[in-house]
Design a protein around this motif. Structure first.
Motif: not given
Length: 326
Positions: A3, A6-7, A9-14, A150, A157
């Protein structure tokens, strides 16, 4: 994948997309590209047409919707359909904004020769300054997007986000330069809350005709009470024989009459009514009427014409039911 990962990786997208937006924002002041695009849009005598394929097409649809929402006539043109007849919707007075990050999307590039013959002005939004689109369009804005968010650096993206925000900026600035107002916005959004606020007037909501609770001056209090009960608005207007407003009777007036021990069965309406009550006209915006009701601590307003003749009755519930609030 945990988990926590996941967070991360998501923060890296932001972070990647935010950095891209900052990069494109900085570029606005480094050359005249943005102003050149705005000049083209400002000089447009026709429609601002967005065109793109795939993900760029989705972004183009959203940008077109924003332009239209802000008072600039616009629609989305699918490049594939354009090659099969939809170019008939394009006129020499129009401006086409063509979106392709690579600048080489076959469907988009293929319509350029026809657009040139038609005579419409072309604007390229692309990430490749050496591309066919950049070379062939009248005006070009290069979106400097070194990496997609991505993980494979493949899926659109960061580039689509940057294009979307740039499109918003173009639409907002162009709209401001054209003097677009809240009233203009409401006119184009009649079903929305703001639309109702700037379009809905008292005459659209008020009780009128047989639904207006009123009695003539000199009548009995009981007659007025029966009229109030029959019309169900908690108020009754008192008028003379020419329907000129003379007074108003509300639930509050009746309570005060009871406290004063006034004979409600044998008295006349003139004894208990509020004389020369506040009133409004039918052309007043409903939101302004609501503001006045709140300011004066009232529940209703009789509606009169220019000669003070009663033409309607408005209550705050009528306004709230329409979804209009302060």
């Amino acid at each position: 994948m945990s988990k926590q990962l996941r967070i991360i990786n998501a923060e890296q997208v932001f972070d990647e997309e935010i950095n891209t937006l900052k990069r494109v924002k900085t570029s606005l002041s480094q050359n005249d590209a943005f102003n050149n695009v705005e000049d083209a849009i400002r000089g447009c005598k026709g429609k601002v047409i967005l065109c793109g394929m795939g993900k760029s097409g989705h972004i183009g649809r959203k940008i077109s919707a924003t332009f239209a929402s802000l008072g600039i006539p616009s629609f989305f043109l699918h490049p594939g359909e354009a090659m099969h007849g939809d170019l008939g919707m394009v006129d020499a007075k129009d401006v086409l904004i063509l979106i392709s990050h690579s600048g080489e999307s076959t469907e988009v590039v293929s319509i350029l020769p026809s657009i040139k013959v038609i005579g419409a002005k072309t604007i390229a939004l692309t990430g490749n300054e050496k591309s066919t689109l950049a070379r062939e369009c009248d005006v070009t804005f290069i979106l400097d997007v070194p990496h997609e968010a991505c993980a494979l650096d493949l899926a659109p993206t960061s580039s689509t986000t940057a294009t979307l925000v740039l499109g918003d900026a173009l639409a907002v600035v162009a709209s401001e330069e054209r003097g677009f107002t809240k009233s203009d916005f409401g006119l184009r959004h009649p079903a929305g809350t703001l639309g109702k606020k700037v379009l809905t007037r008292v005459k659209h909501l008020m009780a009128k005709g047989k639904n207006i609770p009123f009695v003539f001056e000199g009548c009995s209090i009981t007659e007025a009470i029966m009229e109030m009960s029959k019309k169900g608005l908690g108020v009754v207007a008192i008028v003379d024989e020419d329907k000129i407003l003379k007074g108003l009777l509300t639930d509050g007036d009746l309570r005060r009459a009871i406290e004063k021990k006034i004979d409600l069965y044998n008295g006349i309406i003139d004894e208990v009514m509020t004389v020369n009550p506040k009133s409004i006209t039918s052309d007043l915006l409903a939101v302004d009427a609501l503001s006045r009701l709140k300011e004066n601590h009232l529940n209703n307003y009789p509606v009169v014409d220019g000669k003070k003749r009663l033409v309607g009755m408005l209550t705050w519930q009528m306004i709230i039911r329409e979804g209009i609030t302060l």
